[in-house]
Scaffold this motif. Structure first.
Motif, mmCIF file in Angstrom:
data_model
loop_
_atom_site.group_PDB
_atom_site.id
_atom_site.type_symbol
_atom_site.label_atom_id
_atom_site.label_comp_id
_atom_site.label_asym_id
_atom_site.label_seq_id
_atom_site.Cartn_x
_atom_site.Cartn_y
_atom_site.Cartn_z
ATOM 1 N N UNK A 219 0.829 -1.218 0.000
ATOM 2 C CA UNK A 219 0.000 0.000 0.000
ATOM 3 C C UNK A 219 0.855 1.257 0.000
ATOM 4 N N UNK A 220 1.946 1.249 0.747
ATOM 5 C CA UNK A 220 2.835 2.406 0.763
ATOM 6 C C UNK A 220 3.459 2.625 -0.610
ATOM 7 N N UNK A 221 3.872 1.532 -1.265
ATOM 8 C CA UNK A 221 4.442 1.646 -2.611
ATOM 9 C C UNK A 221 3.415 2.144 -3.612
ATOM 10 N N UNK A 222 2.186 1.649 -3.499
ATOM 11 C CA UNK A 222 1.126 2.120 -4.401
ATOM 12 C C UNK A 222 0.863 3.607 -4.198
ATOM 13 N N UNK A 223 0.776 4.021 -2.944
ATOM 14 C CA UNK A 223 0.526 5.434 -2.662
ATOM 15 C C UNK A 223 1.657 6.304 -3.193
ATOM 16 N N UNK A 224 2.885 5.851 -3.025
ATOM 17 C CA UNK A 224 4.026 6.613 -3.522
ATOM 18 C C UNK A 224 4.015 6.654 -5.048
ATOM 19 N N UNK A 225 3.720 5.529 -5.688
ATOM 20 C CA UNK A 225 3.694 5.486 -7.157
ATOM 21 C C UNK A 225 2.602 6.390 -7.698
ATOM 22 N N UNK A 226 1.445 6.388 -7.085
ATOM 23 C CA UNK A 226 0.359 7.238 -7.540
ATOM 24 C C UNK A 226 0.663 8.704 -7.267
ATOM 25 N N UNK A 227 1.378 8.976 -6.206
ATOM 26 C CA UNK A 227 1.743 10.349 -5.885
ATOM 27 C C UNK A 227 2.824 10.879 -6.801
ATOM 28 N N UNK A 228 3.643 9.980 -7.350
ATOM 29 C CA UNK A 228 4.739 10.388 -8.233
ATOM 30 C C UNK A 228 4.266 10.716 -9.649
ATOM 31 N N UNK A 229 3.074 10.317 -10.019
ATOM 32 C CA UNK A 229 2.558 10.569 -11.369
ATOM 33 C C UNK A 229 2.032 11.999 -11.398
ATOM 34 N N UNK A 230 2.762 12.878 -12.051
ATOM 35 C CA UNK A 230 2.380 14.291 -12.085
ATOM 36 C C UNK A 230 1.543 14.586 -13.315
ATOM 37 N N UNK A 231 0.507 15.355 -13.132
ATOM 38 C CA UNK A 231 -0.308 15.818 -14.237
ATOM 39 C C UNK A 231 -1.239 14.771 -14.816
ATOM 40 N N UNK A 232 -1.385 13.629 -14.172
ATOM 41 C CA UNK A 232 -2.270 12.587 -14.671
ATOM 42 C C UNK A 232 -3.488 12.524 -13.775
ATOM 43 N N UNK A 233 -4.656 12.646 -14.387
ATOM 44 C CA UNK A 233 -5.897 12.552 -13.637
ATOM 45 C C UNK A 233 -6.343 11.104 -13.595
ATOM 46 N N UNK A 234 -6.632 10.604 -12.425
ATOM 47 C CA UNK A 234 -7.068 9.229 -12.287
ATOM 48 C C UNK A 234 -8.584 9.140 -12.135
ATOM 49 N N UNK A 235 -9.284 10.141 -12.644
ATOM 50 C CA UNK A 235 -10.739 10.173 -12.552
ATOM 51 C C UNK A 235 -11.318 9.649 -13.856
ATOM 52 N N UNK A 236 -12.262 8.726 -13.765
ATOM 53 C CA UNK A 236 -12.937 8.206 -14.952
ATOM 54 C C UNK A 236 -14.205 9.002 -15.182
ATOM 55 N N UNK A 237 -14.483 9.326 -16.429
ATOM 56 C CA UNK A 237 -15.683 10.082 -16.772
ATOM 57 C C UNK A 237 -16.477 9.325 -17.823
ATOM 58 N N UNK A 238 -17.795 9.469 -17.747
ATOM 59 C CA UNK A 238 -18.692 8.857 -18.722
ATOM 60 C C UNK A 238 -19.310 9.987 -19.528
ATOM 61 N N UNK A 239 -19.274 9.864 -20.865
ATOM 62 C CA UNK A 239 -19.804 10.917 -21.731
ATOM 63 C C UNK A 239 -21.323 11.013 -21.675
#
Length: 88
Positions: free
Chosen positions: A54-74
Motif C-alpha cells: 500500500x505504501x508503494x502504491x501510494x508513492x507510485x500514484x503520488x509520483x505521477x504528475x499531471x495525470x488525472x485518475x478520474x474516470x468520466x462517462x460521456x
C-alpha cells in the motif's frame, strides 16, 4: 519400582504406558503451541507485506504528475451510430 520393591513385568509395562501417554500429551501440547506461534508470525508478516504494498502504491500514484485518475462517462445511455458501407 514402588516403595523399593521389585515390580512385576505387568506393573513395569503399565508404568511405561502411562509415561508414554504423558510424553505424547506433552508433544501434542508443544505442537499446538508451535502451530499457534507460526500462524501468528505468518499473519504478522502478511500484514507487514500489505502495508509495504500500500505504501508503494501510494508513492507510485503520488509520483505521477499531471495525470488525472478520474474516470468520466460521456453519456448515461449508449449512442447509436450508423455505419454506411459503400457499394462495390
Amino acid at each position: 519400582m514402588r516403595h523399593g520393591c521389585p515390580c512385576t513385568s505387568a506393573e513395569t509395562h503399565f508404568e511405561l504406558l502411562e509415561a508414554a501417554e504423558r510424553a505424547q500429551a506433552t508433544v501434542r501440547q508443544l505442537s499446538d503451541q508451535l502451530r499457534w506461534f507460526l500462524d501468528t508470525q505468518v499473519r504478522s508478516e502478511d500484514r507487514r507485506v500489505l502495508e509495504l504494498v500500500r505504501a508503494n502504491q501510494a508513492q507510485a500514484l503520488g509520483d505521477v504528475a499531471g495525470v488525472s485518475l478520474v474516470a468520466e462517462i460521456d453519456a448515461a445511455a449508449p449512442a447509436i451510430v450508423q455505419v454506411v458501407i459503400g457499394t462495390y
